[in-house]
Each structure stands twice: as C-alpha cells, then as structure tokens.
Design a protein around this motif. Structure first.
Motif, PDB file in Angstrom:
ATOM      1  N   SER A  46       0.707  -1.076   0.072  1.00  0.00           N
ATOM      2  CA  SER A  46       0.010   0.066  -0.009  1.00  0.00           C
ATOM      3  C   SER A  46       0.445   1.627  -0.067  1.00  0.00           C
ATOM      4  O   SER A  46       0.595   1.643  -0.947  1.00  0.00           O
ATOM      5  CB  SER A  46      -0.812   0.387   1.206  1.00  0.00           C
ATOM      6  N   ALA A  47       2.416   1.303   1.030  1.00  0.00           N
ATOM      7  CA  ALA A  47       3.101   2.227   0.117  1.00  0.00           C
ATOM      8  C   ALA A  47       3.367   2.436  -0.842  1.00  0.00           C
ATOM      9  O   ALA A  47       2.728   4.126  -1.011  1.00  0.00           O
ATOM     10  CB  ALA A  47       4.672   2.108   1.079  1.00  0.00           C
ATOM     11  N   PHE A  48       3.268   1.746  -1.359  1.00  0.00           N
ATOM     12  CA  PHE A  48       3.337   1.895  -3.306  1.00  0.00           C
ATOM     13  C   PHE A  48       2.243   2.820  -3.627  1.00  0.00           C
ATOM     14  O   PHE A  48       2.825   3.625  -4.509  1.00  0.00           O
ATOM     15  CB  PHE A  48       4.368   0.636  -3.566  1.00  0.00           C
ATOM     16  N   GLY A  49       1.549   1.918  -3.674  1.00  0.00           N
ATOM     17  CA  GLY A  49       0.503   3.118  -4.051  1.00  0.00           C
ATOM     18  C   GLY A  49       0.239   4.114  -3.951  1.00  0.00           C
ATOM     19  O   GLY A  49      -0.097   5.289  -4.499  1.00  0.00           O
ATOM     20  N   LEU A  50       0.362   4.484  -2.360  1.00  0.00           N
ATOM     21  CA  LEU A  50       0.332   6.012  -1.601  1.00  0.00           C
ATOM     22  C   LEU A  50       1.359   6.634  -2.098  1.00  0.00           C
ATOM     23  O   LEU A  50       1.135   8.106  -2.979  1.00  0.00           O
ATOM     24  CB  LEU A  50       0.283   6.055  -0.710  1.00  0.00           C
ATOM     25  N   GLY A  51       2.321   6.353  -2.451  1.00  0.00           N
ATOM     26  CA  GLY A  51       3.844   7.032  -3.370  1.00  0.00           C
ATOM     27  C   GLY A  51       2.985   7.186  -4.796  1.00  0.00           C
ATOM     28  O   GLY A  51       3.772   8.347  -4.749  1.00  0.00           O
ATOM     29  N   LEU A  52       2.366   6.070  -5.339  1.00  0.00           N
ATOM     30  CA  LEU A  52       2.274   6.796  -6.634  1.00  0.00           C
ATOM     31  C   LEU A  52       0.819   8.031  -6.876  1.00  0.00           C
ATOM     32  O   LEU A  52       1.280   8.752  -7.316  1.00  0.00           O
ATOM     33  CB  LEU A  52       1.395   5.559  -7.155  1.00  0.00           C
ATOM     34  N   VAL A  53       0.303   7.949  -5.976  1.00  0.00           N
ATOM     35  CA  VAL A  53      -0.799   9.140  -5.294  1.00  0.00           C
ATOM     36  C   VAL A  53      -0.012  10.444  -5.344  1.00  0.00           C
ATOM     37  O   VAL A  53       0.138  11.542  -5.741  1.00  0.00           O
ATOM     38  CB  VAL A  53      -1.810   8.928  -4.367  1.00  0.00           C
ATOM     39  N   LEU A  54       1.421   9.964  -4.192  1.00  0.00           N
ATOM     40  CA  LEU A  54       1.881  11.586  -3.670  1.00  0.00           C
ATOM     41  C   LEU A  54       2.331  11.922  -5.468  1.00  0.00           C
ATOM     42  O   LEU A  54       2.786  13.242  -5.548  1.00  0.00           O
ATOM     43  CB  LEU A  54       2.849  10.957  -2.935  1.00  0.00           C
ATOM     44  N   PHE A  55       3.313  10.387  -5.864  1.00  0.00           N
ATOM     45  CA  PHE A  55       3.618  11.021  -7.194  1.00  0.00           C
ATOM     46  C   PHE A  55       2.912  12.248  -8.121  1.00  0.00           C
ATOM     47  O   PHE A  55       3.713  13.200  -8.402  1.00  0.00           O
ATOM     48  CB  PHE A  55       4.657  10.013  -7.803  1.00  0.00           C
ATOM     49  N   ILE A  56       1.855  11.474  -8.803  1.00  0.00           N
ATOM     50  CA  ILE A  56       0.957  11.933  -9.293  1.00  0.00           C
ATOM     51  C   ILE A  56       0.776  13.411  -9.265  1.00  0.00           C
ATOM     52  O   ILE A  56       0.391  14.476  -9.404  1.00  0.00           O
ATOM     53  CB  ILE A  56      -0.048  11.276 -10.017  1.00  0.00           C
ATOM     54  N   VAL A  57       0.521  13.742  -7.859  1.00  0.00           N
ATOM     55  CA  VAL A  57       0.040  14.724  -7.196  1.00  0.00           C
ATOM     56  C   VAL A  57       1.105  16.065  -7.450  1.00  0.00           C
ATOM     57  O   VAL A  57       0.694  17.081  -7.990  1.00  0.00           O
ATOM     58  CB  VAL A  57      -0.386  14.563  -6.045  1.00  0.00           C
ATOM     59  N   THR A  58       2.085  15.325  -6.289  1.00  0.00           N
ATOM     60  CA  THR A  58       3.230  16.620  -7.176  1.00  0.00           C
ATOM     61  C   THR A  58       3.309  16.789  -8.138  1.00  0.00           C
ATOM     62  O   THR A  58       4.419  17.810  -8.736  1.00  0.00           O
ATOM     63  CB  THR A  58       4.774  15.869  -5.877  1.00  0.00           C
ATOM     64  N   LEU A  59       3.606  16.022  -9.126  1.00  0.00           N
ATOM     65  CA  LEU A  59       4.295  16.540 -10.404  1.00  0.00           C
ATOM     66  C   LEU A  59       3.241  16.854 -10.935  1.00  0.00           C
ATOM     67  O   LEU A  59       2.968  18.271 -12.113  1.00  0.00           O
ATOM     68  CB  LEU A  59       4.432  14.959 -11.063  1.00  0.00           C
ATOM     69  N   ALA A  60       2.227  16.611 -11.423  1.00  0.00           N
ATOM     70  CA  ALA A  60       0.747  17.640 -11.788  1.00  0.00           C
ATOM     71  C   ALA A  60       1.178  18.662 -11.378  1.00  0.00           C
ATOM     72  O   ALA A  60       0.925  19.829 -11.979  1.00  0.00           O
ATOM     73  CB  ALA A  60      -0.944  17.471 -11.221  1.00  0.00           C
ATOM     74  N   LEU A  61       1.516  19.502 -10.185  1.00  0.00           N
ATOM     75  CA  LEU A  61       1.120  20.526  -9.457  1.00  0.00           C
ATOM     76  C   LEU A  61       2.828  20.931  -9.807  1.00  0.00           C
ATOM     77  O   LEU A  61       2.041  22.218 -10.417  1.00  0.00           O
ATOM     78  CB  LEU A  61       1.320  20.399  -7.967  1.00  0.00           C
ATOM     79  N   ASN A  62       3.710  20.528  -9.859  1.00  0.00           N
ATOM     80  CA  ASN A  62       4.780  20.816 -10.512  1.00  0.00           C
ATOM     81  C   ASN A  62       4.741  21.384 -11.934  1.00  0.00           C
ATOM     82  O   ASN A  62       5.141  22.874 -12.615  1.00  0.00           O
ATOM     83  CB  ASN A  62       5.845  20.185 -10.454  1.00  0.00           C
TER      84      ASN A  62
END
Lengths: 275, 456, 462
Positions: free
Chosen positions: C431-447
């Motif tokens: 599940s950590a990787f699921g969370l990591g994926l969400v985190l990555f996508i959100v920060t990437l989009a914001l950036n």
C-alpha cells in the motif's frame, strides 16, 4: 535642497529668463540643478524656466541629461537609491525638494508619460480610474465614469475603446497604449505633464496622433517633453532647451533656436553634425 | 476646463487657486494614505522578524539542550584489580582477561565506598550509579596493560545517564546542590523523578569526596550507537554519512556535469532535449521520499544490492542531487561568454577541446559551488534513506560502502524517538554537529563564490 | 575471485594503453607531429578506450546478471518436484537457496537437494567470477593490441574519441530520464500488485485506514482497512496550516526585502532566510516534536485556552512545516516580484501612488500568476515533506478538519509502512507504493502546472 549661490553663472540666468519671448507665467523655475548618480555627475547646474500653458521641448544627444532633468521635476529620481539632487526647483514658487512638499502630492500635480507605454495589467477603465481612485477623486461610480470618459476623450482614444473598457489595457496597440497612458495621466488632473520621449516606441502614424494631442493639451496643461527628434520638437513646442553633456546650453523660442541658434554646439546638433 | 474633476456636476471651476492637491481634504487623505503605507511596511518588517525569531528559537531550543551533551559526568572509584577474579590461572591469556568479571570489581568498589548499603534493592540501585559500559572500560585497560593486575587504581567511570542528567540539573529535584548539602530535602516528590533520595544522597556524598567530575564527552565522537545514552556516539553515523556522500559525489558530479555539458553545449534543440529539460526540472521537485521508494523497489528488490548500505543510500541521494548539479552546472556554463568559445574555435580547436580547455575551467567555480550545495542537501536528507534501510540500529563503525550503516540525520531521527531524557540532549548535540558540517559546507560555497566571482 | 579485481586490472590497462598509444603515435610520426591527423594524446585516449570499454561493459553486464543467472542455473539442477510448483512456492525456494548460500539460517528444515543447489549457486558464482576475470583481462589486452596496431598517420583518433565521448554525454543526460522512468515503473508495478488486493476505488475513496488489520492472514485486504481518504485530508490539513503560515510571511518578507529594507537589514535578513532554507527537515521535525507541540498544547490546551489538544496535533506539525517553507515562498516570490518591469512601478509612482499602493495595486496584481505558481510549488513541497510529519504528526488516521486533533499524512504512512520488516507479498507493505504513486502524480501535476504558469508569466515581461 539648498541652492548653492556660490557658483551662479550670471549668463545662464540671463539666458534662462531674459530670452523668454513667449511671456507666460513661470510655472517651474530651476536654479543650479545638479544631479549625481553615485560619484558620477549627470547634470552640472541647470538654470531653466518653464512657462505655463506652453510646450517646452528638451533636446540634445543621448546621455546629455535631458531625461534626468525631466525626472527631477516630479522627483521620480527619488526611486533611484544612488541618485542625489542639488539646487532649487520651484513649482509655482514652492521648492519641490522642500520639507513641506510630499512626493505623492507633487506627482499628482506633475504627471508623467514614459518612453515605453506602460499600461497596468488591468482593464482600460481601471487604468484610467487608478489615479483618481488613490487620490480620493470620483468616489461615486457615476463620477468616475465621467472622469474616465473625459480623459479618454481628451487623449483622443474614446471612440476607439468606448465599447471595450473592460478589456485589458495591455491588449491595445502601441500607439493606443501610449494614448491610454496619457489619458491615465490626465485623469489625475495634473498641472504639468512631463513626457519622456513619448513617441520613441511608436510608428509614424501613432506619433502624429500623439503630437496632435500634445498640441491640444497645451491649452490646459503645462507640458515638458523630452525628444531626440528635432522635427518633433519643432512641430510641437513653443520653447526649446538644448542640453549637452549635462549642461543646458541654450534655451529660446523654438523658432528662434532652429533658425538662429546662438551657441555653436546647438548649431552643430541641429544641423546634424553630431548627436 | 483645467481640471477634469472640476467638470463634475456641482463643483465650481476655478483657475489656479491652490490646486485640489493642496486642499486640507487632500492633506487629511494623504495622512491616512501614509499611515496605510507605514502599516504595510510594519507588516513586512514583522514578517522578516517572525522568520528571524523562528530561526533564533529553533537554534536556541536545540543548542540550549545540546550543549550539555558535550560534557559527561564521571565518577571516580578505587578499583582493586584482584588477580583471583581476573586471572586465576595466572596465564595472562588475553581472551581470558577479556572475559573476566569486571562488573564484580566495580560492584565491590561501590560496596566498599558505601559500606552502609545493604539489601538487594538498594545494592542494585547503587550499582546503577555507574554506566554499564564500565566493565568494558576496565577490560580494555587490563588487556592493554596486564601489569595492572594485583594493583589498586583510581579509575574514572562514566556515570549512568540518570545520574548524569541529575548532575547537569536537567532532572531537578527542586533545590540546588548547595541547599541539599545543607540538609534541605528535595521538593519534587520522589515518585515523580527517576532517581530517588538515596541515589541523590550517594551522589552528593561522592561529590563531597571529590569523586565526581565533568569531562569532555569523547564517546559522542568516537563510538557507534548504543541503547545506553552515556555510551551512545555518533561516529558511526558520521562515517556512514561520509561513505554515503562519497558515493553521491562520485556519481552525481561526473554524470551531472556531463549531462549539463551535453544539454548546454551540444544538444540539438528538439522535442527530445526539451523532454529531458522538463524532466530535469520536474525531478528537482519530486518529493525525496519517492526517491526512497525508487531505491527500495529498484536497487534493493530488483538488483539485490545490500540493505542499509551506504552504496545504495549514495546512489539514491545521487539521483536526487543530480538535478541540482545539472542546473548549477548549466548556469555556470551559460555564464561563460560565447566570445571565449568563438576565440578557441577560431584557432582551430575541436568543440570538445573548446569545452575541456576553455569553458569547463572557467565554469569550474560555479560547478563546484553548485556541487557543494547539492552535497549539503544530500547530507541533511533523511526520508529516502529510511526507505533503503539505513535506519537500522548499528553499533559497529562501518568499514566500507557495503557495510550496514546509518547517517547523521537518520541517527538524529532514531535518537529523537527514544524516551530517555539523556537522548534528547544527545539528539540536540548531534543536530549541532550536523548543522556545523552544513554551515562549513555552505560557508565554503559562499567563499568560493565570492573568491571566483567574475564579471564579464 | 572478487569482480572488483577486474576493475583494478582495467584501470592499469587504461594507464598503460594511454602511454603506449601516445608513444606509438609519436614514433609513427617520426618526430614530425604535424603529420599526424590527431595529436598523440588523442591516440593515447583512443587506445585507452579500446582497452577499457569492452572489458568494462562485460564486467557491468556480469555484475548485473550474475546472481540471477547463477540462481536460475542452480534451480534448474533441482529435481522436477521442487521446481514444478506455483509462483509463490518457487520464489520461496529461491529465497531459501539464496539464504543458505549466504550462510543465513532459515530456521526451517531444508531438503539436501536445496542445500546442494545452494552450494552449486555459490560455486557457479565463484567460477563465473574467475572466468570473467580472465575473459575481461583477455578482452582488455586484445583491445589494447588492436588499437595499437591501428595507429597510423591517417587514423582520425580525435574524431573517434570524440564520438565515443558524445555517446557518453548522451548517456549521462539520459540518466535523468531513466530515473523518472524508474520511479514511474517501480511505483506502477508495485501499486498494481497492491490493487490486486484492494480495488483502486476503495483505496481512493475509502474512509477507513488501518493497514495493521491486514497482517492477519485470514483477513487480508479486509474491507475498509485501506481507504486513504483520511490520509489525504490529513495531508491537506497540515499543508493548509503550513500555507497559512508560509505564504503571508514569505510573501511579505520578499516584498519588504526587495522594496523597503535598508541595506543593513537586507544583508542581515538574507542569511537568516538562507539558513532557514538549509536546515535539514529532520531538525525541523525534532523542533516540532520537542518544542512546538508542547507549546501548542500549553497555549491552546487545558492550561491555556482550554481546548482539547492532541499531543501530536496537526497544528504543531503544520506551523513548523510552514516555517520550513517560508524561505522557499520568499525566494520564489522575490524572483517573481523582480520580474515585474520597472516601467509599471514608474507608471504608478508617476501618478502619485505611494509605495504600498504601488505594491498592492500594481505590482502584486501584475505578479499574481507568478505568485500562484510559487504557492503551487510550495504546496507540492509541503505535500511531499516527510520528516516533520513523521516526527510530529503521528499515525492516527483521523478524518477531521480540526487542527488540534492528531492526523496522519501520506508520507508518514509510506515511511512507517516501509521502515523495518517488509513483506513484499502483503498489501500492508505494497500500500505504501499505492500511496507513493498518488503522491508522485499529485506533486508532478502541481509542479508541471506551476512551472508552466511561471514560465508563461516570465515570457510576458521578457
């Protein structure tokens, strides 16, 4: 600012005042104005009177100090940290560098139009309304509407923009932008308008427009215009002052200066030998 | 018609009376506007002051706790190196000597110093005055110098962490040392402090006998981690940080500089290089913990590299620092004026010779500064290293890049979680050391920038 | 034989090759160096590359493949009854072989065949290492000889060396791309495995987060345990608090520094912000847990305003995160404000605006897109920040908007789920990787959006 009376050059005073043919009230009187940028001296003691309801042109080669002098008249030089002004400049007999004078108040009375059109990134309406609003004029909406309309009319822009007052001022063409900036300056109802090469970024048609406008504005305002274009100076001004290397070399009626310059530097510049 | 505003209905047009801007009404308004101006300026100054105050509070709260950890309470005991206990066979065999019952020596020294103490509980409390590391200290002494056997020596021992904290005043009992000596009992109730009145009495007695001293805490800078606060050091973490940074440096700098040179000097301007460029900018803003996930999934699980090793930590930090190095190098390369390149090309140098002989040497200070700043970031980074297992409890000093190790920030994180009061002190001290390294690195970067600053 | 010996041999070969190449070139030119197409040092590098690159590539390939290859071969030797099993049993078998080979006690009874396989594995590896050493040595020597023989007056050594260099440079610039690809693939791969246990919709919209439940074998992926909404709201709450602190202070600092501060104040305040920016996050975390959290509890809690304050309140973590982000916001806003052209300021001053009127009514509106971009970058940074929240925000997955309650964040959960023992076949770890994926996508989009906004803004005034 205390005027140094030690080094007064009597001939300069004579030139500045006695030669005045266009008799009007002296609106701005300057005596021995010196400006320093750090250690570098940009103006070496300017004596010049500017008459009410006339257009005074400041000409001279680039770097001669004409823009620097212009920016002294509404203390725009204050925004430059290293700039220091000495001498006396009076507006209606009041020292504008005196203690009681406030720059905000001064700039409301002495408006300015800049070399490059610099409309605010706001609507055309808000561009005009900005000045009156900060000075507490036209608090009611209908009052402001009147001010905006009159200013745009007087700047000759009303017919072109009356249907798009809500659109951004930055969307206008260069010439329109510059007229917008003039309208913006007029809206504050200044007594003097300073123009720093207002047409240098414009094409010939837009320039002609602005020149016409300047001529009309003369009726109500005192105008000082810096230009590097001698034809322009000849066309729009009643009096012309020639600046050279930080000195005011010669000031006279425009016609006189262009037909019969007294100083050979003026002559050299006008005839195109340098500049 | 001079004044547009005077055209308004209801206003009377007048000529050249003092302008509206000289009216009292305007002056009153001007005053209000200048008040607003001053308020705005005060907000700005307040913002800066808040930021500065936060920094001061942060540093103060850490230094005020941390400075205590640089000193350690020591207790002096008379140790009789009894041959019957240490070397019954008389062979002086180093292995036998190391395994002897040194705790017994310390215990008898304590019982001798406090003959009135009896009973299991009291004696246990008494033994707890001295750190459990004392026996290793004695073992080292005897193995190094077997001639000690049979003699009686005065030996300074580390006090246990509770005594140490009490001596430093961080576990107060409500009265000062002098007041206690004068017979005033503690005001803090006994059950709400970790050391009881008897312990305090023993400590005061030792103190009165001159058997208590404060010495520089060399353990902190020479030893690895330990569960006992007084035996815990950060040297292991410092070495771990060093190895990790060496890996980071060795990877990030060559790759980063090469990539920057390619992008800045050789790459054609096309969609592909645009992609690389966007990618680098985005990579610079990817949360550091995501790099940790990358390290865990790719380097540990896929490539099977060792867990907790500076090798993996260094690789992960290198990938994280890469954008910083690339961006700094590109800026430095951009600052070299094209005229230099043209001059070199003009005398017949190949593009590579231009870069290697002229551009890179001129850009070197900028690259170096950027690199140092990138390394400082890497030195302070924690989160990605947790993911690759550098959070393990490691007592030994790592000997190489594949040994299990931890780094300074992770050590700080681990210590900050421990309940003992003495670890709070040590965590703060470790932070001070880490900040010291960072200040050193950033200072170096600033110095280099100042020294080699060049205006073209 | 340790493969690193080969590395040393290659290194020695390169040095020898360099000098031999240089000498040979000089001899071929017979003292008249200008007859050579390239200067001798390029011939040296030419030989060096031939001596080093093939052998080095071989070594790299071997190191990457070694354990996998040896394991496959060792397992292949086992009787069919060991290998004809399902994927999970096979991976267990592989782990056993590896553990025994490494001398780790598996704590289980192992079949003698498996022990043999482990032995075979070790033998294969050491044999392979030795073989690779000699093959690599031979390749190095052959390359050296080949390159030396090719040296002549006409050899375009410089061009060849430079084209190799070019390839190297391109490879280096691809590392950044590879990193991104690696991040995306590893997150996607592990997250996909996670989504076979827990459906994405449940993960993204579920209101209950308690990964521990899944530890019980019979309840794996039990419903409701992996609903990440409390983590998202917790992250948002702390980020919002951080922004409330950082944006006004950072923006006002930037304005004050660039427009008002006397030189003395500026030169004192700039280092303050730089130091704040340089303090490691773990230090902020320690500060949050040890100083800010008690302070918040004292001020708002029972002894202060009498509110109900959790010991690990979102407020403490958020405030400290805000402090951390102040310099970030301030330096970005400073850039943005300085990009507003002077002519706009002149225009406002020329009308008789005061400084603050100019700033508030002309500069800030003009700079607004840039400031929005800066704030988005700051939000992205706050969302991705791990240490402060790990140390100060706690683990309680409360679905609340009350800043005095304890909340947990995405990054805290990633960190806690992956520290310590990990089982890569349980949803808890994955599940950590699921969370990591969400985190990555959100920060990437914001950036990406923020960078685009800022870039557009800059272009407007360039």
């Amino acid at each position: 600012m205390t005027a140094s009376t030690m080094n007064v050059d009597p001939s300069a005073i004579a030139m500045s005042n006695a030669d005045a043919v266009g008799t009007g009230r002296v609106k701005i009187h300057s005596k021995d104005v010196k400006v320093f940028y750090g250690a570098k001296q940009a103006l070496k003691g300017i004596y010049l009177d500017i008459f009410e309801h006339s257009v005074t042109a400041l000409i001279g080669p680039s770097g001669c100090g004409k823009s620097t002098y212009l920016r002294c008249l509404n203390r725009m030089n204050d925004t430059i940290d290293i700039c220091r002004v000495e001498g006396l400049i009076e507006l209606d007999g009041e020292d504008i560098y005196g203690r009681t004078i406030d720059t905000v108040q001064l700039r409301a009375r002495v408006g300015m139009v800049f070399q490059k059109p610099n409309p605010f990134p706001k609507s055309i309406y808000d561009n005009i309304a900005y000045g009156p609003r900060i000075h507490g004029i036209g608090a009611r909406r209908d009052e402001m509407d009147v001010i905006v309309e009159k200013s745009l009319q007087r700047a000759g822009l009303w017919d072109e923009v009356r249907d798009r007052l809500k659109e951004p001022g930055t969307g206008l063409s260069g010439g329109q932008q510059q007229r917008l900036c003039i309208a913006r300056a007029i809206a504050v109802s200044p007594e003097v308008i300073l123009m720093d090469e207002p047409c240098s970024a414009l094409d010939p048609i837009a320039t002609a427009h602005i020149e016409e406008l300047i001529d009309e504005l003369r009726e109500n305002y005192t105008i000082v215009i810096v230009t590097h274009n001698m034809q322009q100076a000849a066309r729009v001004s009643q009096r012309t002052a020639f600046f050279h290397l930080g000195d005011m070399v010669e000031v006279n009626d425009t016609e006189e200066i262009f037909t019969n310059p007294k100083d050979e530097r003026t002559q050299g510049y006008i005839t195109g030998r340098y500049g | 018609m001079t004044d547009i505003a005077q055209d308004l209905p209801g206003t009377v047009a007048k000529r050249r009376t003092p302008s509206r801007y000289q009216s009292d009404e305007f002056k009153a308004r001007l005053k209000a506007r200048y008040n607003a101006e001053r308020r705005f300026q005060v907000y700005g100054a307040l913002a800066i002051a808040t930021a500065a105050a936060m920094l001061v509070i942060l540093l103060f709260s850490i230094c005020s706790k941390g400075y205590l950890a640089f000193w350690q309470t020591e207790i002096k005991l008379e140790i009789t190196f009894d041959p019957a206990v240490l070397d019954p066979s008389g062979e002086r065999d180093p292995n036998g000597l190391r395994r002897a019952n040194y705790q017994g020596l310390i215990n008898s020294a304590l019982y001798e110093a406090f003959p009135e103490v009896s009973g299991r509980r009291d004696r246990r409390n008494l033994r707890a005055l001295i750190s459990s590391g004392g026996r290793f200290q004695l073992a080292d002494m005897v193995v190094a110098n077997p001639d000690l056997i049979g003699t009686t020596q005065e030996v300074w021992f580390l006090a246990s962490d509770d005594i140490d904290q009490f001596a430093k005043g961080t576990l107060p009992c409500g009265v000062t040392h002098e007041e206690r000596m004068a017979g005033i009992p503690c005001t803090v109730p006994e059950d709400s402090r970790p050391i009881n009145d008897r312990n305090i009495g023993w400590y005061d007695q030792l103190y009165a006998n001159g058997q208590v001293d404060f010495a520089f805490n060399s353990v902190l800078f020479t030893k690895g981690n330990s569960r006992e606060p007084e035996l815990a050091g950060m040297w292991g973490a410092i070495v771990g940080s060093f190895y990790t940074l060496v890996i980071t440096l060795a990877l990030a700098v060559p790759i980063g500089v090469a990539a920057a040179v390619y992008l800045e000097e050789f790459a054609p301007k096309n969609a592909w290089t645009d992609l690389i460029e966007i990618n680098i900018n985005n990579l610079a803003a990817v949360p550091s913990i995501v790099f940790g996930l990358l390290g865990l999934a790719v380097f540990l699980n896929f490539f099977g590299l060792p867990r907790s090793a500076p090798l993996v930590g260094g690789i992960v930090l290198a990938l994280m620092t890469l954008p910083t190095v690339i961006i700094a190098t590109r800026a430095a390369l951009k600052a070299v004026p094209p005229s230099i390149r043209e001059a070199a090309l003009g005398v017949g140098a190949s593009p590579y010779q231009v870069i290697l002989h002229h551009v890179l040497p001129l850009a070197a200070p900028g690259i170096l500064t950027g690199t140092i700043i990138g390394m400082a970031q890497a030195l302070g980074e924690t989160a990605p290293l947790l993911m690759v297992g550098m959070v393990a409890f490691i007592v030994d000093i790592p000997q190489g890049i594949t040994d299990a190790a931890t780094v300074m920030p992770v050590q700080i994180y681990m210590w900050s979680d421990l309940p003992e009061r003495a670890f709070v002190e040590r965590t703060s001290a470790a932070i001070m050391v880490l900040l010291g390294f960072l200040i050193l690195m950033n200072g170096l970067a600033v110095y280099l920038r100042k020294k080699f600053e060049r205006r073209w | 034989m340790n493969p690193s010996y080969l590395l040393w041999v290659i290194l020695i070969l390169t040095i020898i090759g360099y000098f031999l190449g240089q000498n040979r070139a000089a001899r071929v030119a017979d003292g008249r160096l200008h007859r050579l197409h390239s200067v001798p040092s390029y011939h040296g590098i030419y030989v060096l590359l031939w001596a080093a690159l093939p052998a080095f590539l071989l070594l790299a390939l071997w190191v990457a493949m070694e354990s996998w290859l040896a394991l496959e071969l060792a397992i292949a030797q086992l009787p069919d009854r060991f290998t004809n099993v399902d994927a999970r049993a096979l991976s267990l078998l592989q782990a056993d072989v590896l553990n025994i080979a490494a001398g780790i006690n598996t704590g289980r009874e192992t079949a003698p065949e498996v022990k043999e396989a482990a032995e075979a594995y070790n033998n294969l590896r050491s044999m392979g290492d030795t073989a690779i050493f000699f093959v690599g040595l031979l390749m190095g020597l052959a390359g050296l000889r080949f390159a030396l023989n090719r040296i002549s007056l006409e050899l375009r050594a410089r061009n060849q060396v430079e084209s190799v260099l070019n390839v190297l440079l391109i490879l280096c610039s691809l590392v950044a791309i590879l990193t991104t690809v690696g991040i995306v693939l590893s997150l996607l791969f592990e997250a996909m495995r996670f989504f076979t246990w827990v459906p994405p919709a449940e993960f993204l919209f579920g209101l209950q987060w308690s990964p521990q439940i899944a530890l019980r074998a019979d309840q794996v992926g039990s419903s409701g345990a992996f609903g990440a909404v409390p983590l998202f709201t917790g992250t948002l709450l702390i980020t919002a608090i951080a922004m409330v602190v950082a944006v006004p202070i950072g923006l006002m600092s930037a304005i004050y520094m660039s427009e008002y501060a006397p030189v003395a104040v500026r030169s004192a305040a700039k280092p303050v912000l730089e130091v704040l920016a340089g303090v490691p996050t773990v230090v902020y975390g320690f500060f949050a847990a040890l100083t800010m959290a008690p302070f918040v509890r004292e001020t708002f809690g029972a002894n202060g305003l009498g509110l109900d304050v959790a010991s690990e309140s979102a407020l403490a973590a958020g405030i400290v995160m805000g402090i951390m982000i102040i310099p970030f916001v301030s330096s970005l806003s400073d850039d943005v404000i300085n990009a507003v052209p002077q002519s706009l300021r002149d225009g406002a001053y020329g009308l008789g605006a005061t400084k603050s009127e100019t700033i508030r009514q002309v500069i800030l509106p003009a700079a607004l897109p840039g400031i929005v971009g800066a704030v988005m970058l700051a939000i992205s940074r706050a969302i991705g920040e791990t240490m402060i929240v790990t140390m100060a925000a706690g683990l309680a997955a409360n679905l609340t908007a009350n800043p005095f309650e304890a909340v947990t964040t995405v990054t805290v959960q990633i960190a806690t789920l992956l520290v310590g023992d990990q089982e890569f076949d349980s949803p808890k770890t994955l599940s950590a990787f699921g969370l990591g994926l969400v985190l990555f996508i959100v920060t990437l989009a914001l950036n990406m959006i923020a960078l685009r906004v800022v870039q557009k803004y800059r272009e407007k005034y360039d």
